[in-house]
Design a protein around this motif. Structure first.
Motif, PDB file in Angstrom:
ATOM      1  N   SER A 162       0.859  -1.181   0.000  1.00  0.00           N
ATOM      2  CA  SER A 162       0.000   0.000   0.000  1.00  0.00           C
ATOM      3  C   SER A 162       0.893   1.228   0.000  1.00  0.00           C
ATOM      4  O   SER A 162       2.071   1.162   0.377  1.00  0.00           O
ATOM      5  N   ASP A 163       0.340   2.358  -0.413  1.00  0.00           N
ATOM      6  CA  ASP A 163       1.053   3.630  -0.292  1.00  0.00           C
ATOM      7  C   ASP A 163       0.576   4.404   0.934  1.00  0.00           C
ATOM      8  O   ASP A 163       0.936   5.559   1.130  1.00  0.00           O
ATOM      9  N   ASP A 164      -0.205   3.737   1.774  1.00  0.00           N
ATOM     10  CA  ASP A 164      -0.792   4.359   2.954  1.00  0.00           C
ATOM     11  C   ASP A 164      -0.827   3.289   4.042  1.00  0.00           C
ATOM     12  O   ASP A 164      -1.643   2.365   3.999  1.00  0.00           O
ATOM     13  N   ALA A 165       0.080   3.374   5.008  1.00  0.00           N
ATOM     14  CA  ALA A 165       0.242   2.303   5.984  1.00  0.00           C
ATOM     15  C   ALA A 165       0.210   2.843   7.408  1.00  0.00           C
ATOM     16  O   ALA A 165       0.426   4.033   7.660  1.00  0.00           O
ATOM     17  N   ILE A 166      -0.041   1.931   8.337  1.00  0.00           N
ATOM     18  CA  ILE A 166      -0.085   2.252   9.757  1.00  0.00           C
ATOM     19  C   ILE A 166       1.008   1.465  10.488  1.00  0.00           C
ATOM     20  O   ILE A 166       1.167   0.259  10.273  1.00  0.00           O
ATOM     21  N   ILE A 167       1.760   2.168  11.321  1.00  0.00           N
ATOM     22  CA  ILE A 167       2.646   1.523  12.285  1.00  0.00           C
ATOM     23  C   ILE A 167       1.953   1.619  13.637  1.00  0.00           C
ATOM     24  O   ILE A 167       1.568   2.711  14.072  1.00  0.00           O
ATOM     25  N   GLU A 168       1.796   0.491  14.305  1.00  0.00           N
ATOM     26  CA  GLU A 168       1.053   0.444  15.562  1.00  0.00           C
ATOM     27  C   GLU A 168       1.916  -0.154  16.664  1.00  0.00           C
ATOM     28  O   GLU A 168       2.488  -1.226  16.500  1.00  0.00           O
ATOM     29  N   LEU A 169       2.026   0.544  17.779  1.00  0.00           N
ATOM     30  CA  LEU A 169       2.770   0.073  18.948  1.00  0.00           C
ATOM     31  C   LEU A 169       1.815  -0.032  20.123  1.00  0.00           C
ATOM     32  O   LEU A 169       1.169   0.947  20.508  1.00  0.00           O
ATOM     33  N   LEU A 170       1.730  -1.223  20.695  1.00  0.00           N
ATOM     34  CA  LEU A 170       0.908  -1.463  21.882  1.00  0.00           C
ATOM     35  C   LEU A 170       1.845  -1.793  23.042  1.00  0.00           C
ATOM     36  O   LEU A 170       2.750  -2.631  22.900  1.00  0.00           O
ATOM     37  N   VAL A 171       1.636  -1.140  24.195  1.00  0.00           N
ATOM     38  CA  VAL A 171       2.516  -1.365  25.342  1.00  0.00           C
ATOM     39  C   VAL A 171       1.750  -1.093  26.623  1.00  0.00           C
ATOM     40  O   VAL A 171       0.825  -0.261  26.653  1.00  0.00           O
ATOM     41  N   ASP A 172       2.108  -1.805  27.686  1.00  0.00           N
ATOM     42  CA  ASP A 172       1.517  -1.509  28.991  1.00  0.00           C
ATOM     43  C   ASP A 172       1.910  -0.089  29.401  1.00  0.00           C
ATOM     44  O   ASP A 172       3.058   0.324  29.206  1.00  0.00           O
ATOM     45  N   GLU A 173       0.973   0.628  29.997  1.00  0.00           N
ATOM     46  CA  GLU A 173       1.260   2.001  30.399  1.00  0.00           C
ATOM     47  C   GLU A 173       2.466   2.079  31.328  1.00  0.00           C
ATOM     48  O   GLU A 173       3.272   3.013  31.248  1.00  0.00           O
ATOM     49  N   ALA A 174       2.619   1.089  32.182  1.00  0.00           N
ATOM     50  CA  ALA A 174       3.725   1.107  33.146  1.00  0.00           C
ATOM     51  C   ALA A 174       5.079   0.947  32.469  1.00  0.00           C
ATOM     52  O   ALA A 174       6.108   1.307  33.046  1.00  0.00           O
ATOM     53  N   GLU A 175       5.090   0.410  31.243  1.00  0.00           N
ATOM     54  CA  GLU A 175       6.359   0.182  30.549  1.00  0.00           C
ATOM     55  C   GLU A 175       6.568   1.116  29.363  1.00  0.00           C
ATOM     56  O   GLU A 175       7.553   0.983  28.637  1.00  0.00           O
ATOM     57  N   ARG A 176       5.669   2.050  29.194  1.00  0.00           N
ATOM     58  CA  ARG A 176       5.798   2.971  28.048  1.00  0.00           C
ATOM     59  C   ARG A 176       7.124   3.726  28.082  1.00  0.00           C
ATOM     60  O   ARG A 176       7.759   3.937  27.039  1.00  0.00           O
ATOM     61  N   LYS A 177       7.586   4.086  29.268  1.00  0.00           N
ATOM     62  CA  LYS A 177       8.845   4.827  29.400  1.00  0.00           C
ATOM     63  C   LYS A 177      10.052   4.004  28.973  1.00  0.00           C
ATOM     64  O   LYS A 177      11.143   4.551  28.722  1.00  0.00           O
ATOM     65  N   ASP A 178       9.909   2.686  28.884  1.00  0.00           N
ATOM     66  CA  ASP A 178      11.016   1.806  28.535  1.00  0.00           C
ATOM     67  C   ASP A 178      11.134   1.561  27.028  1.00  0.00           C
ATOM     68  O   ASP A 178      12.044   0.857  26.584  1.00  0.00           O
TER      69      ASP A 178
END
Length: 270
Positions: A162-178
């Motif tokens: 596609s010429d239109d894509a999504i990058i998705e990151l899922l993470v626990d809120e407690a580990e977002r800083k890591d």
């Protein structure tokens, strides 16, 4: 006259070896959150990163003038970027104490998109998914902490058609800083991947799904097409050895340019 090309056998750790397939629907257990029944911000609300599309005429003219057999085939162009989840993209909280980051990437008219992360370090809860904005093409599995460690702190994605894509990151809120994630390359494709078969098939090619390949079904499974740094492509085959210790040796042509310094940027399609 038939010219004999030098070959190269290198041990490669295929962090993406089973993720090179592009499926139209991923299994729900590993599907991106956006494909599940979760209330999220609409696609139109996501922050967009736009990169210049490929100049098809110029690139194909350059390719036709290059000497065949002396370099891997180019299929995309590299666009350098410097993006982190904290600098661009859209964050939102979802249930079960998790945070979701999405970035929409566009390169109008490109046949495909793939992504290179120069820095990647993920906590245990994190996973990264890639899919087209219309959700018709989804990379077959999410990427986790082990994928970054296996590729020397880098991560190179399979291709999204596609010429239109999504990058998705899922993470626990407690580990977002890591989370350490730096997108350094967006690579719009202009040939091979996404073209019609008639436009990319050479006169001497025989597709492995044809009857001519019936006597080689076992061997066919060992052959892989691969991309290098998101812009070049070559082919090779897995090799056994007399020790039988399953060392992942991969036989490919020397002119493809795979070395110990760039093998972390190899993505194989089996």
């Amino acid at each position: 006259m038939l010219r004999r090309m030098p070959l190269l056998i290198v041990p490669i750790l295929f962090a993406c070896s089973d993720s090179g397939r592009i499926d139209k629907a991923a299994p729900l257990s590993g599907a991106p959150i956006a494909l599940q029944q979760v209330a999220l911000q609409p696609l139109a609300a996501l922050e967009v990163l736009e990169v210049a599309p490929p100049d098809f005429a110029k690139l194909k003219a350059e390719d036709s003038s290059r000497m065949r057999g002396t370099a891997p085939s180019r299929f995309a162009v590299a666009r350098g970027v410097n993006v982190t989840p904290e600098s661009i993209g859209t964050w939102e909280r979802i249930g079960a104490g998790q945070s979701l980051w999405r970035l929409r990437v566009k390169s109008t008219g490109a046949l495909s998109l793939n992504f290179g992360f120069g820095s990647c370090r993920l906590p245990a809860s994190a996973r990264i998914s890639f899919y087209s904005a219309d959700k018709k093409h989804v990379v077959s599995r999410p990427f986790r902490a082990a994928d970054c460690r296996a590729t020397e702190g880098e991560l190179w994605s399979p291709i999204v058609l596609s010429d239109d894509a999504i990058i998705e990151l899922l993470v626990d809120e407690a580990e977002r800083k890591d989370v350490v994630l730096q997108l350094t390359a967006v690579n719009p494709g202009y040939r091979f991947f996404g073209e019609k078969p008639s436009e990319k098939q050479g006169a001497c090619n025989i597709d492995v799904v044809c009857s001519e390949g019936d006597d080689w079904r076992g061997e066919i499974a060992s052959v892989g097409a691969y991309t290098i740094s998101g812009v070049d492509t070559c082919t090779g085959t897995m090799m056994n050895n007399t020790a039988g210790d399953e060392t992942p040796f991969f036989l490919t042509a020397y002119h493809c340019g795979v070395t110990e310094s760039n093998d972390q940027a190899v993505v194989v399609y089996w």
